[in-house]
Design an enzyme around this catalytic site. Structure first.
Site, PDB file in Angstrom:
ATOM      1  N   ALA A 105      62.571  24.041  33.554  1.00  0.00           N
ATOM      2  CA  ALA A 105      61.202  24.571  33.426  1.00  0.00           C
ATOM      3  C   ALA A 105      60.810  25.209  34.744  1.00  0.00           C
ATOM      4  CB  ALA A 105      60.229  23.439  33.085  1.00  0.00           C
ATOM      5  N   THR A 109      63.009  19.898  38.225  1.00  0.00           N
ATOM      6  CA  THR A 109      62.930  18.453  38.016  1.00  0.00           C
ATOM      7  C   THR A 109      61.601  17.880  38.471  1.00  0.00           C
ATOM      8  OG1 THR A 109      65.337  18.305  38.236  1.00  0.00           O
ATOM      9  CG2 THR A 109      64.130  16.264  38.474  1.00  0.00           C
ATOM     10  N   VAL A 256      71.532  32.852  35.504  1.00  0.00           N
ATOM     11  CA  VAL A 256      72.432  33.633  36.349  1.00  0.00           C
ATOM     12  C   VAL A 256      73.872  33.205  36.118  1.00  0.00           C
ATOM     13  CG1 VAL A 256      73.121  34.143  38.720  1.00  0.00           C
ATOM     14  CG2 VAL A 256      70.692  34.125  38.093  1.00  0.00           C
ATOM     15  N   HIS A 531      68.994  12.000  41.176  1.00  0.00           N
ATOM     16  CA  HIS A 531      68.921  12.388  42.585  1.00  0.00           C
ATOM     17  C   HIS A 531      70.215  13.052  43.063  1.00  0.00           C
ATOM     18  CE1 HIS A 531      65.912   8.799  43.167  1.00  0.00           C
ATOM     19  NE2 HIS A 531      65.340   9.841  42.584  1.00  0.00           N
ATOM     20  N   HIS A 574      62.804   9.233  48.466  1.00  0.00           N
ATOM     21  CA  HIS A 574      62.977   9.868  47.166  1.00  0.00           C
ATOM     22  C   HIS A 574      63.194  11.365  47.388  1.00  0.00           C
ATOM     23  CE1 HIS A 574      61.821   6.625  44.187  1.00  0.00           C
ATOM     24  NE2 HIS A 574      61.736   6.041  45.375  1.00  0.00           N
TER      25      HIS A 574
END
Length: 599
Positions: A105, A109, A256, A531, A574
């Site tokens: 989107a 993330t 791409v 992650h 994080h």
């Protein structure tokens, strides 16, 4: 006859999927409109004399309640805005294939993550310089953490519920809103949580974003108010929506396929740099198009996809590229290697406790976990570094050298055992319906994996191998932190309010479980945290690096990577907080060193 032949040729090209429109151009082409890509789009297009185009396969999700809702975490998983990647079977997870959630989107993330904003330990960032990245220490990055952040000071009620902060550690005029949910209230949960951690020898952290995360605290989140409603503050909301009307900025829907090179742009020979002239992409209608870049191509497709774009463009390990039928333009074996992944674990219990509305984050060091046994673990880890390096080098099929990996492992070892940085995190919540839960995981794992193209025409189906638990240290720390979590819930002042252990069942993991029982539980139940990092690492080329300290891909003149894939070492915080800072600093670097002249 001539007219008929021309018409036939046009139809042939059309059905072959090639666009016949004149190729558009921009000064900067950004591959990916995720967290980092939109930071770059905003900052680079702030100069009206340059043009910026972002090519992103996802769409505008600002009206998607699973994105905007601050209490909707995980609701977007397995929906069209989740890439929902699958890893190869993991031998140390009972040969199970794991799911890796990544956002598809505007905002990437940042639209589907847990919104946690925690930077990590300062010393972890300082190690980046030891890998050849002058100018990337904590001191250098800290101003960019502040530049991105627009912090909301917690209310008295939120402070009573466990939030803490120190004003000098926060920015108040950035584009990323950071704060605490308005649903957070003072009640019986906060003193129970805080008192139990203190009984276990861990104190309250005055500010989890000050560069030392040890202890417990209420983690701030990327959220804020818009039109009188509390919403997720993803990268699109913060960096793109306010400036989407700029005439020099465009968002193009597409995926791409590869970077295109100038015919006279040199090659992989000594002293010759490849010069990108643009990209080839598949637009939203499935038609192949090309777009020119007059200055730079910036790859910001994330920890999974950025190395795939490089490989499809001829940059990577010749052994892999040859199998894919791709001409090697730059011999760069580190592309797709050094992938950092984290196994994540959960313990769920039932109890009589009010909802917490937000999460407590608790970080522990090796000294906290092992106490009197610390020297034993320290010595065993030091002795194992060469073996882990050789094993992981073999797994990479020679892409990474054992010597290079051992150098990285030594720096990480020093962080853990000499500088006493945190090695594990526990996230504790109390949910409606009497559900108590803790997620826990190692924040500085030694395990390294890879991500590569499996098929040139299937960039959406990468071969992801996180090599979970390929280091014994990761298993040892996970077992130790698991025991801490179980002790937290099943001893001390909280115990009377806990009515049962739901996941895992006590038959699987009793209070006195052995190491073997813990390991069997992990193998069967572990999941993968969202992650991924390090797959286009910023470090010296001989260590397996892919980009230099200016984020430029080795062997190229005007291609950079700016996203989580350049983060060279595990971080104790994080990921999203660091990605914003890296992108902010990356934008300044690009402005200062732009190919073809200053913007």
């Amino acid at each position: 006859m001539k007219t008929l032949a021309v018409t036939s040729l046009l139809l042939l090209l059309l059905f072959a999927g090639e666009s016949l429109c004149a190729p558009p151009a921009a000064d900067y082409l950004i591959i990916g409109g995720g967290t980092a890509g939109l930071v770059l789009a905003n900052r680079l297009s702030s100069n009206p004399s340059v043009t910026v185009t972002v090519i992103e396969p996802g769409g505008d999700e600002r009206r998607n309640p699973n994105v905007s809702g601050t209490d909707k975490f995980s609701q977007a998983f397995n929906t069209p805005i989740d890439w929902n990647y699958t890893t190869v079977p993991q031998p140390r997870a009972n040969n199970r294939s794991l799911t890796l959630h990544q956002g598809k989107a505007w905002g990437g993330t940042s639209t589907i993550n847990g919104m946690t904003y925690i930077r990590g330990d300062a010393r972890v960032f300082d190690v980046w310089e030891g890998l050849g990245n002058l100018g990337w220490s904590w001191k250098d990055l800290f101003p960019y953490f502040l530049k991105a952040e627009n912090y909301t000071i917690p209310t008295a009620t939120q402070v009573a519920a466990g939030t803490t902060y120190r004003q000098g550690n926060h920015g108040f005029s950035g584009l990323l809103r950071v704060g605490y949910t308005s649903a957070l209230r003072n009640g019986s949960f906060a003193p129970l949580i805080m008192g139990t951690w203190e009984d276990m020898g861990l104190g309250k952290n005055g500010d989890l974003n000050a560069g030392d995360v040890r202890g417990y605290g209420m983690g701030p989140q990327t959220l804020g108010r818009a039109d009188s409603e509390e919403v997720r503050w993803d990268a699109a909301r913060g960096y793109y929506h306010p400036i989407e009307g700029r005439e020099n900025l465009k968002m193009v829907r597409g995926t791409v396929r590869r970077v295109l090179w100038r015919e006279d742009g040199g090659g992989s020979g000594k002293g010759r740099l490849l010069v990108a002239k643009g990209v080839e992409f598949v637009n939203g209608e499935g038609v192949v198009e090309r777009m020119e870049a007059t200055r730079e191509v910036i790859v910001s497709a994330g920890g999974v996809r950025s190395p795939l774009v490089l490989e499809a463009s001829g940059i990577g390990n010749p052994r892999i590229l040859d199998l894919l039928g791709i001409e090697t333009r730059v011999n760069l074996p580190g592309v797709g290697e050094n992938l950092g992944g984290q196994s994540v674990h959960i313990m769920v219990l039932s109890g009589e406790m009010e909802s917490s509305a937000s999460a407590y984050h608790t970080y522990v060091t090796a000294a906290d976990l092992f106490g009197d046994s610390l020297d034993k673990v320290k010595n065993a880890t030091r002795k194992s570094l060469p073996d882990w390096a050789r094993t992981m080098a073999d797994v990479s099929k020679g892409a990474l050298s054992a010597q290079a990996l051992e150098e990285q492992f030594r720096l990480q070892y020093e962080l853990i055992f000499q500088h006493n940085v945190s090695v594990a995190e526990v996230i504790t919540v109390s949910a409606p319906g009497g559900i108590l839960a803790s997620n826990y995981y190692v924040v500085l794992p030694f395990s390294r994996g890879s991500v590569h193209l499996g098929d040139l025409d299937k960039i959406d189906r990468p071969v992801i191998d996180p090599s979970i638990f390929s280091s014994d240290f990761d298993i040892t720390v996970t077992t130790a932190i698991g025991r801490v979590v179980q002790k937290f819930w099943l001893s001390g002042r909280i115990r009377p309010l806990v009515t049962g252990q739901l996941t895992p069942d006590v038959g699987v993991l009793p209070e006195n479980a052995t190491d073997a029982q813990w390991l069997a539980h992990f193998r069967q139940s572990l999941d993968m945290a969202a992650h991924p990092r390090g797959s286009a690492a910023m470090m010296r080329r001989e260590l397996g690096g892919v980009v230099d300290p200016e984020l430029r891909v080795y062997g190229t003149a005007n291609v950079r990577v700016v996203d989580a894939s350049v983060i060279p070492m595990p971080i104790s915080g994080h990921m999203s907080a660091t990605v914003y800072a890296v992108a902010e600093r990356g934008a300044d670097i690009i402005k200062r060193t732009s190919y073809g002249g200053h913007p």
